[in-house]
Design a protein around this motif. Sequence first.
Motif, PDB file in Angstrom:
ATOM      1  N   PRO A   1       0.825  -1.213   0.000  1.00 13.77           N
ATOM      2  CA  PRO A   1       0.000   0.000   0.000  1.00 13.77           C
ATOM      3  C   PRO A   1       0.858   1.262   0.000  1.00 13.77           C
ATOM      4  CG  PRO A   1       0.140  -0.868   2.212  1.00 13.77           C
ATOM      5  CD  PRO A   1       0.857  -1.852   1.339  1.00 13.77           C
ATOM      6  N   ILE A   2       0.284   2.327  -0.500  1.00 10.59           N
ATOM      7  CA  ILE A   2       0.961   3.622  -0.597  1.00 10.59           C
ATOM      8  C   ILE A   2       0.300   4.607   0.360  1.00 10.59           C
ATOM      9  CG2 ILE A   2       1.149   5.663  -2.074  1.00 10.59           C
ATOM     10  CD1 ILE A   2       3.332   3.806  -2.720  1.00 10.59           C
ATOM     11  N   PHE A   3       1.125   5.288   1.155  1.00 11.05           N
ATOM     12  CA  PHE A   3       0.644   6.343   2.057  1.00 11.05           C
ATOM     13  C   PHE A   3       1.393   7.660   1.807  1.00 11.05           C
ATOM     14  CE2 PHE A   3       0.318   2.206   4.128  1.00 11.05           C
ATOM     15  CZ  PHE A   3      -1.033   2.151   4.411  1.00 11.05           C
ATOM     16  N   SER A   4       2.135   7.699   0.726  1.00 11.65           N
ATOM     17  CA  SER A   4       3.000   8.840   0.417  1.00 11.65           C
ATOM     18  C   SER A   4       2.340   9.772  -0.586  1.00 11.65           C
ATOM     19  CB  SER A   4       4.334   8.341  -0.153  1.00 11.65           C
ATOM     20  OG  SER A   4       5.052   9.384  -0.759  1.00 11.65           O
ATOM     21  N   THR A   5       2.173  11.032  -0.212  1.00 11.93           N
ATOM     22  CA  THR A   5       1.593  12.012  -1.139  1.00 11.93           C
ATOM     23  C   THR A   5       2.519  12.272  -2.320  1.00 11.93           C
ATOM     24  OG1 THR A   5       2.490  13.813   0.217  1.00 11.93           O
ATOM     25  CG2 THR A   5       0.199  13.162   0.616  1.00 11.93           C
ATOM     26  N   THR A   6       3.827  12.274  -2.085  1.00 13.89           N
ATOM     27  CA  THR A   6       4.750  12.527  -3.194  1.00 13.89           C
ATOM     28  C   THR A   6       4.664  11.421  -4.235  1.00 13.89           C
ATOM     29  OG1 THR A   6       6.499  11.581  -1.806  1.00 13.89           O
ATOM     30  CG2 THR A   6       6.391  13.976  -1.946  1.00 13.89           C
ATOM     31  N   ALA A   7       4.537  10.182  -3.782  1.00 12.46           N
ATOM     32  CA  ALA A   7       4.394   9.061  -4.716  1.00 12.46           C
ATOM     33  C   ALA A   7       3.103   9.186  -5.516  1.00 12.46           C
ATOM     34  CB  ALA A   7       4.429   7.741  -3.956  1.00 12.46           C
ATOM     35  N   LEU A   8       2.009   9.530  -4.835  1.00 10.36           N
ATOM     36  CA  LEU A   8       0.730   9.695  -5.520  1.00 10.36           C
ATOM     37  C   LEU A   8       0.797  10.800  -6.571  1.00 10.36           C
ATOM     38  CD1 LEU A   8      -1.823   9.373  -2.580  1.00 10.36           C
ATOM     39  CD2 LEU A   8      -1.717   7.895  -4.592  1.00 10.36           C
ATOM     40  N   GLU A   9       1.343  11.926  -6.179  1.00 12.60           N
ATOM     41  CA  GLU A   9       1.368  13.094  -7.063  1.00 12.60           C
ATOM     42  C   GLU A   9       2.222  12.866  -8.306  1.00 12.60           C
ATOM     43  OE1 GLU A   9       0.682  16.434  -3.533  1.00 12.60           O
ATOM     44  OE2 GLU A   9       2.690  16.030  -4.312  1.00 12.60           O
TER      45      GLU A   9
END
Length: 325
Positions: A93-101
């Motif tokens: 799972p991803i919890f990183s805003t930088t990764a999402l953006e």
Amino acid sequence: MQKIDFVLTWVDDSDPAWIAEKNKYDVKQTLPSVRVRDWDFLIYWFRSVEKYAPWVNKIHLVTWGHVPTFLNINHDKVNIVNHSEIFDEQYLPIFSTTALELSLHKIPGITENFVYFNDDMFINKDVTPEDFFVDGKPKDIGLMSPILPVKEGVAHIVLNDLQIINNHFNRSDYLKHAGKFFNWRNGVNNLRSMILLPWNRIMGFYDQHLPLPLVKSRYEEIWSRFPDEMTQTIAGRFRSNSDYSVWLIRYWQLLTGDFVPRSLNFGKYYQIQDDLTSIVEEITKHKHALIVLNDNERLQNFENTKRELIDVFASQLTEKSAFEL
């Protein structure tokens, strides 16, 4: 009319399943609650879009898997995007805003031109497609400003972006587009850029922290040029000082001159304080087209402040939207 999508990232921090999974990986509780706590403003975000930007093509709501209880997911403009649709399984799972953006261009079917919103960014009065893109070019502020480290900021990450920028651009590159970087829309703020002219290096840009008009093909170019840096960022489940960010894409747009200057007065950034006088006046008098209401650790009374702001939004956006059940 040009097709422009909106992208909104959202987390339901009250979802027990999300909390359990987050805690499984975040054993040291490194993710501050102010980054993810929900103000229950989302219903007013959708109302504002319907009222002030009815021309939007699609709204892509990017989530861990939860969906707002009020949302009509069958609305033809709504697309729920699970993280699994834009990340390979090995990164979840991803919890990183930088990764999402940095991965928004992977949203299936997203338009070439789109506007990225955090869930604390709102449209506050009528906007047009040309407020975000003109002839396919994003509208933005070409204003230089040095990066200043502050406790709650992302200066480390922005410096990583600037390291790449300085490997490919210098002062002469923004002087090629001097008319976009120095113009009447910036007013006295042109002095920011002028003061930095003696240095050949790019020392930073003025970031308004407003919704970002972005271009899918520019994302693809950055991923093609810097695959290791991009992969390093999405491989981290949580935001890290070693990350790169969506600002890299924005800075690249600016320095190639691939933007149209926009007025600084188009939007306004606010830190939510216990004294809401200025924010209430902003929302009720509709001073700016875009506003940001940023959560922060200094806020003393979250619940009272939340109720007051919900009341203010409700007083201005009274009609139920077609996005609601």
